[in-house]
Write a protein that holds these residues in place. Structure first.
Motif, PDB file in Angstrom:
ATOM      1  N   TYR A   1      -0.190  17.360   2.286  1.00 44.99           N
ATOM      2  CA  TYR A   1       1.130  16.820   1.963  1.00 44.99           C
ATOM      3  C   TYR A   1       0.944  15.744   0.910  1.00 44.99           C
ATOM      4  CZ  TYR A   1       5.741  14.785   2.437  1.00 44.99           C
ATOM      5  OH  TYR A   1       7.003  14.320   2.179  1.00 44.99           O
ATOM      6  N   TYR A   2       1.863  15.710  -0.064  1.00 42.15           N
ATOM      7  CA  TYR A   2       1.748  14.771  -1.178  1.00 42.15           C
ATOM      8  C   TYR A   2       3.018  13.938  -1.347  1.00 42.15           C
ATOM      9  CZ  TYR A   2      -2.165  17.738  -2.554  1.00 42.15           C
ATOM     10  OH  TYR A   2      -3.341  18.438  -2.569  1.00 42.15           O
ATOM     11  N   ALA A   3       2.811  12.725  -1.801  1.00 41.29           N
ATOM     12  CA  ALA A   3       3.948  11.914  -2.212  1.00 41.29           C
ATOM     13  C   ALA A   3       4.495  12.467  -3.523  1.00 41.29           C
ATOM     14  CB  ALA A   3       3.507  10.467  -2.388  1.00 41.29           C
TER      15      ALA A   3
ATOM     16  N   ALA B   1       5.263  10.997  -6.146  1.00 33.33           N
ATOM     17  CA  ALA B   1       4.701  10.341  -7.332  1.00 33.33           C
ATOM     18  C   ALA B   1       3.458  11.043  -7.864  1.00 33.33           C
ATOM     19  CB  ALA B   1       4.374   8.886  -7.007  1.00 33.33           C
ATOM     20  N   VAL B   2       2.788  11.803  -7.008  1.00 28.63           N
ATOM     21  CA  VAL B   2       1.529  12.424  -7.429  1.00 28.63           C
ATOM     22  C   VAL B   2       1.537  13.943  -7.293  1.00 28.63           C
ATOM     23  CG1 VAL B   2       0.272  10.327  -6.836  1.00 28.63           C
ATOM     24  CG2 VAL B   2       0.398  12.212  -5.174  1.00 28.63           C
ATOM     25  N   LYS B   3       2.592  14.485  -6.748  1.00 27.76           N
ATOM     26  CA  LYS B   3       2.663  15.930  -6.533  1.00 27.76           C
ATOM     27  C   LYS B   3       2.537  16.662  -7.867  1.00 27.76           C
ATOM     28  CE  LYS B   3       5.566  16.926  -3.396  1.00 27.76           C
ATOM     29  NZ  LYS B   3       6.836  17.151  -2.681  1.00 27.76           N
ATOM     30  N   GLY B   4       1.660  17.643  -7.889  1.00 27.03           N
ATOM     31  CA  GLY B   4       1.429  18.403  -9.116  1.00 27.03           C
ATOM     32  C   GLY B   4       0.351  17.824 -10.010  1.00 27.03           C
TER      33      GLY B   4
ATOM     34  N   ARG C   1       0.847  -1.185   0.000  1.00 22.49           N
ATOM     35  CA  ARG C   1       0.000   0.000   0.000  1.00 22.49           C
ATOM     36  C   ARG C   1       0.887   1.240   0.000  1.00 22.49           C
ATOM     37  NH1 ARG C   1      -5.561  -0.325   3.126  1.00 22.49           N
ATOM     38  NH2 ARG C   1      -5.539  -2.096   1.715  1.00 22.49           N
ATOM     39  N   GLU C   2       0.538   2.205  -0.847  1.00 20.88           N
ATOM     40  CA  GLU C   2       1.353   3.377  -1.094  1.00 20.88           C
ATOM     41  C   GLU C   2       0.633   4.639  -0.659  1.00 20.88           C
ATOM     42  OE1 GLU C   2       3.401   5.604  -5.002  1.00 20.88           O
ATOM     43  OE2 GLU C   2       1.863   4.066  -5.268  1.00 20.88           O
ATOM     44  N   PHE C   3       1.308   5.457   0.148  1.00 19.80           N
ATOM     45  CA  PHE C   3       0.755   6.747   0.554  1.00 19.80           C
ATOM     46  C   PHE C   3       0.731   7.687  -0.640  1.00 19.80           C
ATOM     47  CE2 PHE C   3      -0.052  10.485   2.984  1.00 19.80           C
ATOM     48  CZ  PHE C   3       0.743  11.465   2.424  1.00 19.80           C
ATOM     49  N   LEU C   4      -0.368   8.450  -0.765  1.00 16.26           N
ATOM     50  CA  LEU C   4      -0.493   9.428  -1.844  1.00 16.26           C
ATOM     51  C   LEU C   4      -0.552  10.855  -1.324  1.00 16.26           C
ATOM     52  CD1 LEU C   4      -3.185   7.654  -4.055  1.00 16.26           C
ATOM     53  CD2 LEU C   4      -0.696   7.585  -4.313  1.00 16.26           C
ATOM     54  N   ALA C   5      -1.442  11.097  -0.382  1.00 16.56           N
ATOM     55  CA  ALA C   5      -1.658  12.459   0.095  1.00 16.56           C
ATOM     56  C   ALA C   5      -2.422  12.415   1.404  1.00 16.56           C
ATOM     57  CB  ALA C   5      -2.443  13.264  -0.928  1.00 16.56           C
ATOM     58  N   HIS C   6      -2.252  13.444   2.206  1.00 18.90           N
ATOM     59  CA  HIS C   6      -3.129  13.604   3.341  1.00 18.90           C
ATOM     60  C   HIS C   6      -3.397  15.062   3.615  1.00 18.90           C
ATOM     61  CE1 HIS C   6      -0.095  14.021   6.851  1.00 18.90           C
ATOM     62  NE2 HIS C   6       0.592  14.087   5.749  1.00 18.90           N
TER      63      HIS C   6
END
Length: 120
Positions: A57-59, A61-64, A45-50
């Motif tokens: 805050y973003y990982a 891999a998905v920032k932007g 399981r991979e964190f993306l954002a919270h």
């Protein structure tokens, strides 16, 4: 006990967009930090954002590309996903925590997940 229900997943072409929603049953929803995670077959399981009190805050891999937001009046958190790539294909989960954290072990409540499939 907080119940979370995700919606909004589906099939989209590369470069397209989706908006995921996560509705919470808890009237004190606003006191929780809310996170989005994903899990692809055979992967962790991979964190993306919270989103938490006063910030997001973003990982990397998905920032932007992804944006997390919340509407406390509706007990709902959203994940707007733009410029989707085939590697974004996964089951997406929202989760609630009393902590500001990216660690999935610190999240106490989880939704059932919604599938996102990005075709090339």
């Amino acid at each position: 006990q907080v119940q979370l229900v995700e919606s909004g997943g589906g099939l989209v072409q590369a470069g397209g967009s989706l908006r995921l929603s996560c509705a919470a049953s808890e009237r004190t929803f606003s006191r929780y930090s809310m996170g989005w995670f994903r899990q692809a077959p055979g992967k962790e399981r991979e964190f993306l954002a919270h989103i938490f009190w006063g910030g997001t805050y973003y990982a990397d891999a998905v920032k932007g590309r992804f944006t997390i937001s919340r509407d406390d009046a509706k007990n709902t958190v959203y994940l707007q996903m733009n410029s989707l790539k085939p590697e974004d294909t996964a089951a997406y989960y929202c989760a609630a925590s009393l902590y500001t954290t990216q660690d999935p072990r610190r999240y106490d409540y989880w939704g059932q997940g919604t599938q996102v499939t990005v075709s090339s």
